[in-house]
Design a protein around this motif. Sequence first.
Motif, PDB file in Angstrom:
ATOM      1  N   ALA A   1       0.833  -1.202   0.000  1.00  0.00           N
ATOM      2  CA  ALA A   1       0.000   0.000   0.000  1.00  0.00           C
ATOM      3  C   ALA A   1       0.868   1.252   0.000  1.00  0.00           C
ATOM      4  O   ALA A   1       0.603   2.208  -0.745  1.00  0.00           O
ATOM      5  N   ALA A   2       1.921   1.258   0.812  1.00  0.00           N
ATOM      6  CA  ALA A   2       2.822   2.413   0.849  1.00  0.00           C
ATOM      7  C   ALA A   2       3.555   2.580  -0.480  1.00  0.00           C
ATOM      8  O   ALA A   2       3.696   3.699  -0.990  1.00  0.00           O
ATOM      9  N   SER A   3       3.993   1.481  -1.056  1.00  0.00           N
ATOM     10  CA  SER A   3       4.702   1.531  -2.334  1.00  0.00           C
ATOM     11  C   SER A   3       3.811   2.067  -3.452  1.00  0.00           C
ATOM     12  O   SER A   3       4.196   2.965  -4.199  1.00  0.00           O
ATOM     13  N   LEU A   4       2.614   1.518  -3.560  1.00  0.00           N
ATOM     14  CA  LEU A   4       1.696   1.965  -4.613  1.00  0.00           C
ATOM     15  C   LEU A   4       1.221   3.396  -4.369  1.00  0.00           C
ATOM     16  O   LEU A   4       1.069   4.171  -5.321  1.00  0.00           O
ATOM     17  N   GLY A   5       1.010   3.767  -3.102  1.00  0.00           N
ATOM     18  CA  GLY A   5       0.629   5.142  -2.796  1.00  0.00           C
ATOM     19  C   GLY A   5       1.715   6.127  -3.207  1.00  0.00           C
ATOM     20  O   GLY A   5       1.433   7.185  -3.773  1.00  0.00           O
ATOM     21  N   ALA A   6       2.977   5.767  -2.939  1.00  0.00           N
ATOM     22  CA  ALA A   6       4.095   6.630  -3.337  1.00  0.00           C
ATOM     23  C   ALA A   6       4.186   6.727  -4.858  1.00  0.00           C
ATOM     24  O   ALA A   6       4.424   7.810  -5.409  1.00  0.00           O
ATOM     25  N   GLN A   7       3.983   5.596  -5.548  1.00  0.00           N
ATOM     26  CA  GLN A   7       4.012   5.623  -7.013  1.00  0.00           C
ATOM     27  C   GLN A   7       2.936   6.547  -7.572  1.00  0.00           C
ATOM     28  O   GLN A   7       3.212   7.373  -8.455  1.00  0.00           O
ATOM     29  N   PHE A   8       1.724   6.409  -7.090  1.00  0.00           N
ATOM     30  CA  PHE A   8       0.638   7.258  -7.581  1.00  0.00           C
ATOM     31  C   PHE A   8       0.898   8.726  -7.252  1.00  0.00           C
ATOM     32  O   PHE A   8       0.651   9.610  -8.075  1.00  0.00           O
ATOM     33  N   PHE A   9       1.398   9.013  -6.058  1.00  0.00           N
ATOM     34  CA  PHE A   9       1.684  10.387  -5.666  1.00  0.00           C
ATOM     35  C   PHE A   9       2.711  11.021  -6.595  1.00  0.00           C
ATOM     36  O   PHE A   9       2.513  12.121  -7.125  1.00  0.00           O
ATOM     37  N   PHE A  10       3.833  10.327  -6.808  1.00  0.00           N
ATOM     38  CA  PHE A  10       4.892  10.907  -7.641  1.00  0.00           C
ATOM     39  C   PHE A  10       4.511  10.933  -9.116  1.00  0.00           C
ATOM     40  O   PHE A  10       4.908  11.867  -9.835  1.00  0.00           O
ATOM     41  N   ASN A  11       3.745   9.954  -9.596  1.00  0.00           N
ATOM     42  CA  ASN A  11       3.237  10.023 -10.965  1.00  0.00           C
ATOM     43  C   ASN A  11       2.337  11.240 -11.144  1.00  0.00           C
ATOM     44  O   ASN A  11       2.375  11.915 -12.173  1.00  0.00           O
TER      45      ASN A  11
END
Length: 121
Positions: A56-66
């Motif tokens: 969840a943290a990994s995907l949240g960071a990916q979506f945030f930076f994208n």
Amino acid sequence: AVDTDGAMGSSLMWPRVLAMGAICVYGSAFAFSLGPIPNILTAELFPMRAKSAAMAASLGAQFFFNTCVGMGFPILRHKIGAQAVFTGFGAVCFVAWLFVNRFVFETKGASLEQLSSKGDE
């Protein structure tokens, strides 16, 4: 060249087709190479009890930076120009490459216990 009916002439179609083809090739290459790395590393490095929170943290960071890149690109392009923006993105990719080569260790064939002890070093 614009035809009398307002349609674009065929002489200007090839750059558009080439650009779309390049985008498709880039997307495919990214999906088979660097794209899944955060998900693969997260799945391999964390124990079962922490995998869901880590993913969840990994995907949240990916979506945030994208989202930051997607929303920031037009603003930066307008302020400093496309060449400077792509040079900056290239520099970030180079620094990420250096980081991965220096700090991310090989996980192929290693057990979870070996990975956990390697991460503690």
